[in-house]
Design a protein around this motif. Structure first.
Motif, mmCIF file in Angstrom:
data_model
loop_
_atom_site.group_PDB
_atom_site.id
_atom_site.type_symbol
_atom_site.label_atom_id
_atom_site.label_comp_id
_atom_site.label_asym_id
_atom_site.label_seq_id
_atom_site.Cartn_x
_atom_site.Cartn_y
_atom_site.Cartn_z
ATOM 1 N N THR A 12 0.811 -1.234 0.000
ATOM 2 C CA THR A 12 0.000 0.000 0.000
ATOM 3 C C THR A 12 0.839 1.277 0.000
ATOM 4 O OG1 THR A 12 -0.311 0.330 2.398
ATOM 5 C CG2 THR A 12 -1.804 -1.228 1.299
ATOM 6 N N HIS A 14 3.351 4.301 -1.571
ATOM 7 C CA HIS A 14 3.444 5.055 -2.812
ATOM 8 C C HIS A 14 4.870 4.982 -3.363
ATOM 9 C CE1 HIS A 14 -0.498 7.213 -3.085
ATOM 10 N NE2 HIS A 14 -0.567 6.739 -1.855
ATOM 11 N N LEU A 42 1.926 -5.776 -9.866
ATOM 12 C CA LEU A 42 1.944 -5.184 -8.528
ATOM 13 C C LEU A 42 0.892 -5.861 -7.663
ATOM 14 C CD1 LEU A 42 2.040 -1.424 -9.600
ATOM 15 C CD2 LEU A 42 4.002 -2.833 -8.944
ATOM 16 N N VAL A 45 -1.464 -2.745 -4.057
ATOM 17 C CA VAL A 45 -1.603 -1.323 -4.365
ATOM 18 C C VAL A 45 -2.755 -0.794 -3.520
ATOM 19 C CG1 VAL A 45 -2.213 0.333 -6.174
ATOM 20 C CG2 VAL A 45 -0.697 -1.596 -6.689
ATOM 21 N N LYS A 46 -2.593 0.383 -2.965
ATOM 22 C CA LYS A 46 -3.591 0.895 -2.028
ATOM 23 C C LYS A 46 -4.954 0.973 -2.688
ATOM 24 C CE LYS A 46 -4.316 4.389 1.533
ATOM 25 N NZ LYS A 46 -3.759 5.590 2.207
ATOM 26 N N ASP A 55 -10.865 3.754 -8.867
ATOM 27 C CA ASP A 55 -9.781 2.833 -9.206
ATOM 28 C C ASP A 55 -9.983 2.234 -10.591
ATOM 29 O OD1 ASP A 55 -8.635 3.317 -6.768
ATOM 30 O OD2 ASP A 55 -9.334 1.457 -5.833
ATOM 31 N N ASP A 60 -3.427 3.824 -11.012
ATOM 32 C CA ASP A 60 -2.907 3.998 -9.662
ATOM 33 C C ASP A 60 -1.591 4.780 -9.704
ATOM 34 O OD1 ASP A 60 -0.448 1.875 -9.396
ATOM 35 O OD2 ASP A 60 -1.983 1.199 -10.808
ATOM 36 N N TRP A 62 1.430 4.033 -8.852
ATOM 37 C CA TRP A 62 2.572 3.268 -9.350
ATOM 38 C C TRP A 62 2.564 3.189 -10.874
ATOM 39 C CZ3 TRP A 62 6.864 1.377 -7.004
ATOM 40 C CH2 TRP A 62 6.889 1.411 -5.610
ATOM 41 N N ARG A 82 -6.802 -4.160 -13.366
ATOM 42 C CA ARG A 82 -6.719 -4.048 -11.904
ATOM 43 C C ARG A 82 -7.852 -4.814 -11.243
ATOM 44 N NH1 ARG A 82 -5.945 1.471 -8.230
ATOM 45 N NH2 ARG A 82 -5.879 0.383 -6.219
ATOM 46 N N GLY A 85 -6.239 -4.469 -5.234
ATOM 47 C CA GLY A 85 -4.833 -4.113 -5.090
ATOM 48 C C GLY A 85 -3.888 -4.830 -6.031
#
Length: 432
Positions: A12, A14, A42, A45-46, A55, A60, A62, A82, A85
């Motif tokens: 989570t 950055h 990934l 991811v938050k 989202d 995101d 990243w 996605r 996360g």
């Protein structure tokens, strides 16, 4: 073709550290040595429940950061998928865009018995120069004692994902399969966290890998037995104290983050497929997360000079802002256009296939002078297509294959002499 794979559980956090090392730029001496494709997987991811819609609509942090760095070396983001996360993104050098076909995506939820997407897999499949490639990023069930749940996760993903492309309806049917992610496999019982750390410090990785759960389920045929992995020569990638390279011994150190692949070598008469793995490393430099990122490079064989279903745009004259503008293109003989094919207007130097400014449906926007059998078509764009002066390109997207069949040369958009757009008018023009 050279492919560069990245898997990173970012916990989570950055992207606060420089990304050049993650992308291998510190090893590249010149642009010609850069990979043709980047595949970035990934995990964690938050993502928060109240942001699910946002989202889905926006990349995101990243993916945005990676796209910005890669754009400076002429990479374009082809696709991102996605699932909460878990994120997979595919980037390629701009010169390869017209050689990608039949792009599809899938995802599988495995959290809470398949009801929740906190665990699962995201997948991109496509053809690269005539060879089918399937890219899977997953985040499987955690904890040492839940080995059978991880086995179930794998088999659920394999069985649940299917694709429209003929002869590659299943993940494992593709010419090349690359499976990356936080697989969460731990070490079999028998060693404490402290004992594992001591063996790592002594460099006795072979002894530890003999207890690796992933090797165990591959050997027994329970999961991942269709794929192969070069044995890691790097230390376990989990679990670290945040912002350090020191193991957090509340968990037993393990190789949770892995990259595997599969080649169906003998599916073509005139080409034996091969994936040569050039490297397999973890990157100790990154300390944001309690995981270390893992990267691998591959060279795969594809058909050289492969062309299929191409659209050729005729040279475009200067476009005029706030006026209707026209473009013409020629369909190759193997293109079967549909009502849902579309042509997008992009700024020259675009960094993602999602950055279109305007689009028209190729057939419905067609000029009335076209005939149904003609392979040369012309299309009209509305006055809102471009609003500011600059350099632009047109891209033709096939609805059936989800890919770019043609790209125009860059062309110029200007204000017609003696006119100005509303957006450029000021108080001195008489507007208050």
């Amino acid at each position: 073709m050279q492919l560069y794979m990245i898997t990173y559980n970012v916990a989570t956090k950055h992207p606060e550290q420089d990304l050049d090392c993650l992308l291998g730029f510190h090893l590249a001496k010149a642009n010609e040595s850069l990979p043709d494709f980047y595949v970035v997987g990934l995990q964690e991811v938050k993502s928060q429940p109240q942001n699910i819609v946002l989202d889905a609509l926006f990349d995101d942090p990243w993916t945005n950061a990676l796209r910005e760095v890669l754009a400076s070396r002429d990479y374009v983001k082809v696709k991102t998928v996605r699932l909460q996360g878990t994120v997979i993104s595919l980037f390629c050098l701009r010169k390869h865009l017209l050689h990608l076909r039949d792009i599809e995506t899938q995802y599988t939820k495995t959290g809470f018995g398949g009801m929740w997407g906190n665990k699962g897999a995201v997948t991109i499949r496509l053809s690269i120069y005539g060879c089918s490639v399937c890219l899977v990023n997953c985040h499987l069930t955690p904890h040492d004692h839940l080995l059978q749940e991880r086995v179930t996760d794998y088999n659920t993903i394999i069985k649940s994902q299917s694709f429209q492309a003929k002869e590659t309806t299943n993940i494992l049917y593709h010419d090349y399969v690359f499976w990356i992610g936080d697989l969460n496999f731990r070490l079999l019982s028998g060693l404490s966290a402290t004992e594992i750390e001591q063996l790592v410090e002594k460099g006795e990785l072979t002894r530890l890998l003999a207890k690796d759960q992933l090797r165990h389920v591959i050997d027994t045929g329970e999961a991942f037995s269709e794929l192969v992995e070069n044995l890691p020569t790097f230390p376990p990638t989990y679990k670290f104290e945040f912002h350090t390279s020191k193991y957090d011994l509340k968990r037993r150190p393990s190789w949770t983050d892995r990259i595997l692949h599969k080649v169906n070598a003998n599916v073509y008469e005139n080409l034996t497929l091969q994936a040569e793995q050039l490297s397999y490393n973890s990157l100790d430099y990154y300390t944001l997360s309690d995981h270390k990122p893992v990267v691998a490079e591959f060279i795969i064989k594809v058909f050289s000079d492969y062309f299929e279903r191409m659209i050729e745009f005729q040279p475009l004259d200067t476009w005029y802002i706030d006026e209707e503008n026209y473009a013409s293109y020629t369909l190759s003989g193997d293109v079967e256009p549909t009502m849902w094919d579309w042509i997008g207007v992009f700024k020259d130097g675009f960094t993602s296939l999602e950055e279109y400014l305007c689009y028209v449906y190729a057939m419905r926007g067609t000029n009335n002078t076209n005939t149904a059998r003609s392979r040369v078509k012309s299309v009209v764009f509305p006055i809102t297509a471009v609003r500011t002066p600059g350099q632009y390109r047109l891209l033709y997207f096939s609805n059936n294959s989800g890919s770019v069949l043609g790209m125009s040369e860059a062309f110029r958009a200007v204000n017609r002499q003696g006119t100005s757009t509303i957006s450029q008018l000021t108080y001195s023009d008489g507007f208050q």
